[in-house]
Design a protein around this motif. Structure first.
Motif, PDB file in Angstrom:
ATOM      1  N   ALA A  55       8.669 -81.399 -42.527  1.00 34.14           N
ATOM      2  CA  ALA A  55       7.737 -81.465 -43.908  1.00 34.14           C
ATOM      3  C   ALA A  55       8.457 -81.163 -45.107  1.00 34.14           C
ATOM      4  CB  ALA A  55       6.369 -80.520 -43.405  1.00 34.14           C
ATOM      5  N   ASN A  56       9.590 -80.023 -45.176  1.00 32.86           N
ATOM      6  CA  ASN A  56      10.004 -79.582 -46.495  1.00 32.86           C
ATOM      7  C   ASN A  56      10.731 -80.917 -46.873  1.00 32.86           C
ATOM      8  OD1 ASN A  56       9.751 -76.725 -46.378  1.00 32.86           O
ATOM      9  ND2 ASN A  56      10.694 -76.711 -44.510  1.00 32.86           N
ATOM     10  N   GLU A  57      11.327 -81.652 -46.123  1.00 27.65           N
ATOM     11  CA  GLU A  57      12.201 -82.868 -46.718  1.00 27.65           C
ATOM     12  C   GLU A  57      11.149 -83.780 -47.182  1.00 27.65           C
ATOM     13  OE1 GLU A  57      15.672 -86.078 -45.515  1.00 27.65           O
ATOM     14  OE2 GLU A  57      15.082 -84.469 -44.216  1.00 27.65           O
ATOM     15  N   VAL A  58      10.032 -84.188 -46.385  1.00 33.12           N
ATOM     16  CA  VAL A  58       9.204 -85.043 -46.830  1.00 33.12           C
ATOM     17  C   VAL A  58       8.373 -84.693 -48.015  1.00 33.12           C
ATOM     18  CG1 VAL A  58       7.134 -86.353 -45.988  1.00 33.12           C
ATOM     19  CG2 VAL A  58       8.971 -85.921 -44.569  1.00 33.12           C
ATOM     20  N   LEU A  59       8.055 -83.496 -48.178  1.00 32.15           N
ATOM     21  CA  LEU A  59       7.281 -83.087 -49.418  1.00 32.15           C
ATOM     22  C   LEU A  59       8.207 -83.118 -50.530  1.00 32.15           C
ATOM     23  CD1 LEU A  59       4.730 -81.644 -50.570  1.00 32.15           C
ATOM     24  CD2 LEU A  59       5.708 -79.936 -49.958  1.00 32.15           C
ATOM     25  N   GLY A  60       9.463 -82.718 -50.287  1.00 28.11           N
ATOM     26  CA  GLY A  60      10.332 -82.701 -51.244  1.00 28.11           C
ATOM     27  C   GLY A  60      10.496 -84.354 -51.932  1.00 28.11           C
ATOM     28  N   GLY A  61      10.654 -85.293 -50.855  1.00 25.93           N
ATOM     29  CA  GLY A  61      10.595 -86.661 -51.346  1.00 25.93           C
ATOM     30  C   GLY A  61       9.745 -87.116 -52.073  1.00 25.93           C
ATOM     31  N   LEU A  62       8.259 -86.715 -51.628  1.00 23.19           N
ATOM     32  CA  LEU A  62       7.162 -86.974 -52.566  1.00 23.19           C
ATOM     33  C   LEU A  62       6.968 -86.652 -53.746  1.00 23.19           C
ATOM     34  CD1 LEU A  62       4.568 -86.783 -49.213  1.00 23.19           C
ATOM     35  CD2 LEU A  62       5.426 -89.074 -50.567  1.00 23.19           C
ATOM     36  N   ARG A  63       7.582 -85.324 -54.001  1.00 24.82           N
ATOM     37  CA  ARG A  63       7.402 -84.778 -55.184  1.00 24.82           C
ATOM     38  C   ARG A  63       8.515 -85.296 -56.233  1.00 24.82           C
ATOM     39  NH1 ARG A  63       6.681 -78.253 -54.760  1.00 24.82           N
ATOM     40  NH2 ARG A  63       5.934 -78.582 -57.190  1.00 24.82           N
ATOM     41  N   ALA A  64       9.818 -85.566 -55.548  1.00 23.38           N
ATOM     42  CA  ALA A  64      10.631 -86.317 -56.333  1.00 23.38           C
ATOM     43  C   ALA A  64      10.203 -87.680 -57.080  1.00 23.38           C
ATOM     44  CB  ALA A  64      11.991 -86.481 -55.601  1.00 23.38           C
ATOM     45  N   LEU A  65       9.415 -88.644 -56.242  1.00 27.05           N
ATOM     46  CA  LEU A  65       8.592 -89.609 -56.538  1.00 27.05           C
ATOM     47  C   LEU A  65       7.655 -89.325 -57.827  1.00 27.05           C
ATOM     48  CD1 LEU A  65       8.024 -91.600 -53.311  1.00 27.05           C
ATOM     49  CD2 LEU A  65       9.873 -92.002 -54.803  1.00 27.05           C
ATOM     50  N   GLY A  66       7.323 -88.187 -58.074  1.00 23.75           N
ATOM     51  CA  GLY A  66       6.224 -87.832 -58.899  1.00 23.75           C
ATOM     52  C   GLY A  66       4.935 -88.039 -58.265  1.00 23.75           C
ATOM     53  N   VAL A  67       4.848 -87.998 -57.213  1.00 23.75           N
ATOM     54  CA  VAL A  67       3.206 -88.113 -56.474  1.00 23.75           C
ATOM     55  C   VAL A  67       2.491 -86.917 -56.852  1.00 23.75           C
ATOM     56  CG1 VAL A  67       1.868 -88.167 -54.539  1.00 23.75           C
ATOM     57  CG2 VAL A  67       4.027 -89.471 -54.541  1.00 23.75           C
ATOM     58  N   ASP A  68       3.147 -85.694 -56.878  1.00 21.02           N
ATOM     59  CA  ASP A  68       2.229 -84.511 -57.311  1.00 21.02           C
ATOM     60  C   ASP A  68       2.131 -84.495 -58.863  1.00 21.02           C
ATOM     61  OD1 ASP A  68       5.081 -84.264 -57.655  1.00 21.02           O
ATOM     62  OD2 ASP A  68       4.861 -82.014 -57.874  1.00 21.02           O
ATOM     63  N   ARG A  69       2.759 -84.998 -59.714  1.00 23.48           N
ATOM     64  CA  ARG A  69       2.618 -85.094 -61.089  1.00 23.48           C
ATOM     65  C   ARG A  69       1.713 -86.192 -61.539  1.00 23.48           C
ATOM     66  NH1 ARG A  69       8.096 -84.647 -60.625  1.00 23.48           N
ATOM     67  NH2 ARG A  69       8.409 -86.973 -61.541  1.00 23.48           N
ATOM     68  N   MET A  70       1.603 -87.477 -61.110  1.00 23.22           N
ATOM     69  CA  MET A  70       0.847 -88.632 -61.208  1.00 23.22           C
ATOM     70  C   MET A  70      -0.340 -88.617 -60.351  1.00 23.22           C
ATOM     71  SD  MET A  70       3.676 -91.552 -62.395  1.00 23.22           S
ATOM     72  CE  MET A  70       4.875 -90.923 -61.186  1.00 23.22           C
ATOM     73  N   GLY A  71      -0.507 -87.835 -59.325  1.00 23.20           N
ATOM     74  CA  GLY A  71      -1.484 -88.151 -58.382  1.00 23.20           C
ATOM     75  C   GLY A  71      -1.735 -86.693 -57.789  1.00 23.20           C
ATOM     76  N   SER A  72      -1.792 -86.631 -56.382  1.00 28.35           N
ATOM     77  CA  SER A  72      -1.981 -84.988 -55.859  1.00 28.35           C
ATOM     78  C   SER A  72      -1.514 -85.110 -54.391  1.00 28.35           C
ATOM     79  CB  SER A  72      -3.301 -84.644 -55.874  1.00 28.35           C
ATOM     80  OG  SER A  72      -4.350 -85.691 -55.199  1.00 28.35           O
ATOM     81  N   ILE A  73      -1.205 -84.130 -53.775  1.00 27.94           N
ATOM     82  CA  ILE A  73      -0.824 -83.972 -52.405  1.00 27.94           C
ATOM     83  C   ILE A  73      -1.515 -82.638 -51.925  1.00 27.94           C
ATOM     84  CG2 ILE A  73       1.161 -83.788 -50.861  1.00 27.94           C
ATOM     85  CD1 ILE A  73       3.005 -84.575 -53.143  1.00 27.94           C
ATOM     86  N   ALA A  74      -2.406 -82.853 -50.922  1.00 28.83           N
ATOM     87  CA  ALA A  74      -3.060 -81.672 -50.308  1.00 28.83           C
ATOM     88  C   ALA A  74      -2.365 -81.671 -48.928  1.00 28.83           C
ATOM     89  CB  ALA A  74      -4.394 -82.067 -50.021  1.00 28.83           C
ATOM     90  N   VAL A  75      -2.146 -80.499 -48.284  1.00 29.72           N
ATOM     91  CA  VAL A  75      -1.199 -80.053 -47.140  1.00 29.72           C
ATOM     92  C   VAL A  75      -2.253 -79.339 -46.369  1.00 29.72           C
ATOM     93  CG1 VAL A  75       0.871 -79.035 -46.218  1.00 29.72           C
ATOM     94  CG2 VAL A  75       0.917 -80.150 -48.529  1.00 29.72           C
ATOM     95  N   ASP A  76      -2.514 -79.563 -44.996  1.00 34.24           N
ATOM     96  CA  ASP A  76      -3.106 -78.901 -44.233  1.00 34.24           C
ATOM     97  C   ASP A  76      -2.290 -78.700 -42.858  1.00 34.24           C
ATOM     98  OD1 ASP A  76      -5.930 -78.592 -45.592  1.00 34.24           O
ATOM     99  OD2 ASP A  76      -5.866 -80.541 -45.491  1.00 34.24           O
ATOM    100  N   ASP A  77      -2.566 -77.723 -42.113  1.00 32.63           N
ATOM    101  CA  ASP A  77      -1.982 -77.597 -40.721  1.00 32.63           C
ATOM    102  C   ASP A  77      -3.024 -78.352 -39.582  1.00 32.63           C
ATOM    103  OD1 ASP A  77      -0.110 -75.763 -41.288  1.00 32.63           O
ATOM    104  OD2 ASP A  77      -1.484 -74.162 -41.059  1.00 32.63           O
ATOM    105  N   VAL A  78      -2.428 -79.150 -38.879  1.00 34.93           N
ATOM    106  CA  VAL A  78      -3.091 -79.812 -37.725  1.00 34.93           C
ATOM    107  C   VAL A  78      -3.069 -78.844 -36.502  1.00 34.93           C
ATOM    108  CG1 VAL A  78      -2.981 -81.695 -36.204  1.00 34.93           C
ATOM    109  CG2 VAL A  78      -2.109 -82.137 -38.449  1.00 34.93           C
TER     110      VAL A  78
END
Length: 317
Positions: A55-78
């Motif tokens: 998850a660390n690498e996936v989250l880092g990749g999404l943030r590098a794309l700018g998803v958190d800046r132009m949209g949002s990312i919510a994270v929950d435990d399953v």
């Protein structure tokens, strides 16, 4: 299996790049893409589950794309999932890649707990009062109760995270909360102890100088240092791995609140040497917990990063 659920909203221009990123990672499951389904902000909605260690690498990749800046990312435990594919992935992956903490979630939890609302100071005062009753009645049970009530470790962990991340504002806020909170607890507890002395509410043994509880608190030594250091390690590791029972053990093993209570009680009974010893005990424990917490956070990151790299290479091979 430890899984993290990502819920994302992003502009359509980012969607395909995000989908490519997620589908290329074999640790991503249950990817769902719904076009033009999101509002506020408008955009596409994506959901997926990710193995915790990746998850660390996936989250880092999404943030590098700018998803958190132009949209949002919510994270929950399953909490629970029934999936043969997930079971196969877990069985095939090295343990380090399965259980690596999601550091963004760890930091978010520490930041959330490190908010200094009026209740933070109220709990410190109440804990100080309970501790003073334990000291004046020679009751170790009440001393333990005071330790459990005290919220000071949340501020200590916040300061440690601020040092680790170079966030001076968080360090200042945590240090200010600890200083003002303990001062408030000592002042209120001092007033309570003065009234108790005037009314002769303290135990007869305490009046005669038999004070085994306070003597344990106001004599800082090597063992105090060792216990504080070990508790600092356990506290941060328990936060990292969400082990609530271990974190509770930290609350009842370090004499921060009892030391503050003993400062107030000793001043009320004009026992200057005990007051000085308790002050040293309080400062020793807080400083050691902060320093050890900072070092443990930093060391944990390095150890998990070092363990997950060969694990990831092995999984790809």
């Amino acid at each position: 299996m430890d899984l993290i659920h990502f819920r994302m909203v992003m502009p359509p221009a980012l969607t395909q790049r995000a989908v490519d990123l997620l589908t290329a990672d074999g640790h991503v499951l249950n990817l769902v893409v719904v076009r033009s389904a999101a509002h506020g902000p408008d955009g596409d909605a994506l959901d997926c589950d990710v193995m915790k260690g990746a998850a660390n690498e996936v989250l880092g990749g999404l943030r590098a794309l700018g998803v958190d800046r132009m949209g949002s990312i919510a994270v929950d435990d399953v909490e629970m999932m029934f999936s043969r594919r997930a079971e196969r992935i877990e069985a095939d992956e090295p343990s380090a890649l399965v259980h690596t903490p999601l550091w963004a979630a760890v930091e978010a939890h520490i930041r959330a707990e490190g908010t200094y609302l009026p209740s933070f100071y109220l709990f410190l005062v109440i804990a100080g009062l309970i501790g003073s009753v334990g000291i004046m009645s020679n009751s170790q049970i009440l001393i333990v109760a005071a330790m459990v009530v005290g919220p000071e470790y949340n501020a200590i962990a916040g300061v440690a995270l601020g040092l680790d991340r170079g966030n001076r504002r968080r360090v200042r806020e945590g240090a200010r909360a600890l200083t003002s909170g303990f001062l408030l607890a000592i002042v209120v507890t001092f007033g309570f102890a003065v009234l108790s002395r005037a009314a002769h509410f303290e135990s007869e043994a305490f009046q005669q100088g038999l004070r085994p509880v306070s003597h344990l608190i106001d004599t800082p030594d090597f063992f105090s240092l060792a216990v504080a250091a070990l508790a600092g390690v356990v506290g941060i590791v328990s936060l990292t791995e969400a082990r609530a029972s271990a974190l509770l053990g930290v609350f009842i093993s370090v004499t921060t609140i009892p030391a503050a209570s003993d400062i107030a009680v000793s001043l009320a009974f004009a026992d200057w040497s005990q007051a000085w010893g308790s002050l040293l005990q309080l400062l020793l424990n807080v400083v050691v917990l902060v320093v050890v917490g900072f070092l443990t956070l930093r060391l944990q990151r390095r150890l998990w990063r070092r363990a997950s790299r060969p694990a990831a290479a092995e999984a790809e091979g």
